[in-house]
Design a protein around this motif. Structure first.
Motif, PDB file in Angstrom:
ATOM      1  N   ALA A  57       0.827  -1.204   0.000  1.00 38.57           N
ATOM      2  CA  ALA A  57       0.000   0.000   0.000  1.00 38.57           C
ATOM      3  C   ALA A  57       0.866   1.261   0.000  1.00 38.57           C
ATOM      4  O   ALA A  57       0.532   2.250  -0.655  1.00 38.57           O
ATOM      5  N   LEU A  87       2.223   1.887  -3.537  1.00 41.23           N
ATOM      6  CA  LEU A  87       1.122   2.316  -4.400  1.00 41.23           C
ATOM      7  C   LEU A  87       0.761   3.771  -4.110  1.00 41.23           C
ATOM      8  O   LEU A  87       0.529   4.568  -5.024  1.00 41.23           O
ATOM      9  N   TYR A  88       0.716   4.123  -2.832  1.00 44.70           N
ATOM     10  CA  TYR A  88       0.401   5.497  -2.436  1.00 44.70           C
ATOM     11  C   TYR A  88       1.422   6.467  -3.041  1.00 44.70           C
ATOM     12  O   TYR A  88       1.058   7.468  -3.657  1.00 44.70           O
ATOM     13  N   ARG A 141       3.379   6.125  -5.608  1.00 45.74           N
ATOM     14  CA  ARG A 141       3.347   6.201  -7.062  1.00 45.74           C
ATOM     15  C   ARG A 141       2.104   6.935  -7.582  1.00 45.74           C
ATOM     16  O   ARG A 141       2.028   7.305  -8.733  1.00 45.74           O
ATOM     17  N   LYS A 197      -5.522  -4.019   0.718  1.00 38.83           N
ATOM     18  CA  LYS A 197      -4.468  -3.109   0.250  1.00 38.83           C
ATOM     19  C   LYS A 197      -5.057  -1.770  -0.164  1.00 38.83           C
ATOM     20  O   LYS A 197      -4.554  -0.706   0.213  1.00 38.83           O
ATOM     21  N   VAL A 239      -4.515   2.234   0.799  1.00 40.99           N
ATOM     22  CA  VAL A 239      -4.141   3.262  -0.178  1.00 40.99           C
ATOM     23  C   VAL A 239      -5.180   4.380  -0.179  1.00 40.99           C
ATOM     24  O   VAL A 239      -4.841   5.578  -0.206  1.00 40.99           O
ATOM     25  N   LEU A 270      -4.824   6.735   2.809  1.00 38.24           N
ATOM     26  CA  LEU A 270      -3.649   7.605   2.637  1.00 38.24           C
ATOM     27  C   LEU A 270      -3.914   8.697   1.603  1.00 38.24           C
ATOM     28  O   LEU A 270      -3.652   9.886   1.846  1.00 38.24           O
ATOM     29  N   LEU A 271      -4.441   8.285   0.437  1.00 37.57           N
ATOM     30  CA  LEU A 271      -4.692   9.266  -0.624  1.00 37.57           C
ATOM     31  C   LEU A 271      -5.760  10.267  -0.187  1.00 37.57           C
ATOM     32  O   LEU A 271      -5.616  11.475  -0.391  1.00 37.57           O
TER      33      LEU A 271
END
Lengths: 450, 450
Positions: free
Chosen positions: A279, A282-283, A285, B359, B363, B366-367
């Motif tokens: 994770a 991915l965050y 990127r 996952k 993400v 966070l995003l």
């Protein structure tokens, strides 16, 4: 959908490992393809992994190791004895070995170098000098060469002898005393010819090759065009220094396509598969472009604030903002995507912008008119005739211009030496949002306020 | 950027054609690669084209013809004599010939059939039965086989004899009397072995093959995984019926990637290159999805109309609509793109949705938090503290949910047997627009009106 072979055999292999009958295990896995053994290995516990790997024959050990992902290779190396590590490193293909050394941390690399013979050590160092993405970084140095004066029979003898240590013996390169590439011949042609004929007479003199710093995508395009099994790589003195095989390029094509697809949605290339990416990665990127686009959207909120009076006067104008900005974004994303892909496959170059422009002017008028009529209908239906007219006419202009933005942005980036894939769908949408709001609210202000 | 060889030699070839010296022309083009001759051919006038094609040797004629695009093949056939057409059709690779017949109009096809020998005619008919996209539709029937009782030396003799008419002789299939596939052996292994050894002992019994109706993408994945030069194709009785070679699959991989990239921006696959597609075709491939998305946007304008009172009360709320819907769309497009690609490369399956969800929850949080803080800043800066708070909190929720929509939509489509690529960036953006407006305006109504 494929159920992979390795998933099917995993339970059986596991059972065999725990039976403690090494011979039975050896026999059972002897005919498995190394790629499948590698897939099974990574699903096992560390202890099982060592037992299974130990049951492989010497060559199969090396081939299975080569099929592992880089992090699994590193992990396995840490568990093996020094002599086993030395055996594997010695026998690996030069290109896979160079990839591994590239990946390993400096410290581990320095620990492993003494296990290599001097020649291999120099070769790794040489291959590591090539920049990522060049053919030099993916080439193998295990190619087969013959001399132009050899007879066909002699050449075949050389190939039989060298076969076990060559990436391929089916495409054979002819070099002079200075190792300059002077010809190419297939094993097939050697076999079909009378055995006394000289290689120099049989070979093709027009050898198609690439310099060591060429882009790997170019190699993939050439192999696809010429149907080569391998492409020779030369230095600036036209000396043969390596080959790139078509199976390596199949991986390159898939990886490059994945990167292009990810860039198209403004995801920075993951480099490792989605499944392996955590994770956190991915965050990292994904967040950068999203944040940049939020800041670009300061412009859209500024524009809307400027046209506050227009919006307050005719509140129903705001109903159609997502419709108009969305359609502009979609149209721009379409043309940008078509351009980026055609540039990536080498189908068009930025020089041809004139022809492309004429075509896209036509497409833009057709799309604009169609969507304009639809938008006019939506506007009349949800509001009234005058708003409908403003929405419809704005749509024609927005779609027409968004199409051109999507077309020109990748071409300009390409011309400027920037990767055209930077013109991702989200970036193009944000730019056309700005354009769309200016056109729509500007026109509406003209109609309703002046 | 490659300047292709054909562009460089075109002026010289043209001059040679007009010099009226057939021998000089023949000599000059004798060592050119057929792929380059084909590229030159399509740049010439019809008359020049026939002179150049006529100057090619018999085999080079066939190979050059095979490198032409389908429409250029059809065009050239119309200009050649019946005997030349018969010669070319007879010598062509079975897979390229089948593609041509597939492409030709029914009437032309019927005119050409009498020029083929009975065996070839039946073969074309058989190959045409396979559905597009299956390995059967791209396989070649020119594979090399040997019997298990042959010695290595005998097998090599067979290969030498058959070499001119086989797609490859480097991977050899071992079949029993009923043509069932029982083993595989490389020419390399045959050459390295002692000449008396029996093929049955040398061969690998665990042959990896695909059924004739398997997806061509699956073949590309297998060749990439196992580093095969060719993959055997079998019927339901496990009889060998064809092979697919790695160079054909390199083309398949590129074409499939282009289609996936185009679908990602809601362009229906062009099937022919961008350069060959006229404005009319481009319009037709693009307009349908754009129009569907306009109609879906009826929902967004409906939602905005419903929240009219909220927007009128706090007009600055409308300033942030593109910011919020845009960020939701971008986030959803990112996760959808990652899913679609991972599904296409076979890296994940829909069964693994549980792990993926965990996952993506991480993400998304966070995003959402990052973009929420940024949006809060934008809101406070362009409006006031209370609007800033509504914008910021809405952003967190919108990004979090859009990420999940982008993740689940491709998985659900895949599960339902629909191509997950239908979840294009524009479609996902439109869906998240609806979601985003409901969340933002719903929350704003709670804060400012109740």
């Amino acid at each position: 959908v494929t159920t992979s072979l390795s998933a099917l055999i995993l339970p059986d292999v596991r059972e065999l490992i725990h039976r403690n009958d090494p011979d039975l295990l050896k026999q059972a896995i002897a005919e498995l393809h190394p790629a499948d053994v590698a897939e099974v290995l990574v699903c096992l516990d560390p202890q099982e992994e060592l037992i299974l790997f130990g049951a492989l024959a010497g060559d199969a050990k090396v081939e299975t190791f080569e099929h592992l992902e880089l992090d699994d290779q590193q992990h396995l190396l840490e568990c093996l004895s020094r002599s086993e590590v030395a055996h594997i490193l010695d026998r690996m293909s030069s290109d896979v070995r160079a990839d591994l050394f590239q990946y390993l941390p400096e410290q581990v690399r320095e620990e492993l170098f003494p296990l290599l013979a001097q020649a291999e050590r120099n070769e790794v160092r040489r291959l590591l000098q090539h920049e990522e993405g060049t053919v030099g970084s993916i080439m193998s140095t295990e190619y087969a060469t013959v001399g132009p004066q050899m007879s066909a029979a002699e050449a075949i003898q050389v190939l039989r002898r060298e076969a076990p240590n060559r990436e391929t013996i089916y495409t054979v390169y002819v070099v002079d005393e200075a190792r300059r590439l002077v010809g190419v011949i297939s094993l097939r042609a050697l076999m079909v010819s009378s055995s006394k004929n000289q290689v120099g007479q049989l070979m093709n003199h027009e050898v198609i090759s690439l310099p060591v710093d060429a882009d790997q995508e170019e190699a993939a395009q050439m192999v696809a065009k010429y149907d080569f099994l391998a492409l020779p790589i030369v230095d600036k003195n036209h000396r043969l220094v390596g080959i790139v095989t078509s199976d390596d390029l199949l991986d390159v094509t898939t990886e490059e396509a994945t990167e292009d697809i990810q860039k198209g949605a403004s995801v920075m290339p993951l480099k490792l598969g989605y499944k392996r990416a955590g994770a956190g990665l991915l965050y990292r990127r994904r967040v950068l472009w999203l944040a940049v686009l939020v800041l670009l959207n300061l412009v859209t909120s500024k524009i809307l604030a400027e046209f506050q009076i227009t919006l307050q006067r005719v509140i129903s104008l705001s109903f159609f903002i997502p419709l108009l900005t969305g359609s502009g974004g979609n149209t721009g994303a379409q043309s940008a995507t078509l351009m980026i892909r055609a540039l990536a496959t080498g189908e068009i170059t930025s020089k041809e912008w004139g022809i492309i422009l004429i075509k896209e002017l036509g497409v833009g008028i057709l799309l604009g008119t169609t969507l304009g009529v639809l938008a006019w209908g939506v506007g009349v239906f949800q509001s009234d005739a005058s708003v409908g007219l403003v929405v419809g006419i704005s749509m024609v202009v927005i779609v027409f211009l968004a199409n051109l933005v999507g077309m020109f942005l990748p071409l300009l980036l390409y011309k400027a030496g920037v990767d055209p894939a930077v013109a991702s769908n989200p970036l193009v949408s944000t730019i056309t949002d700005v354009l769309g709001l200016l056109i729509y609210l500007g026109f509406a202000t003209l109609v309703f306020l002046i």
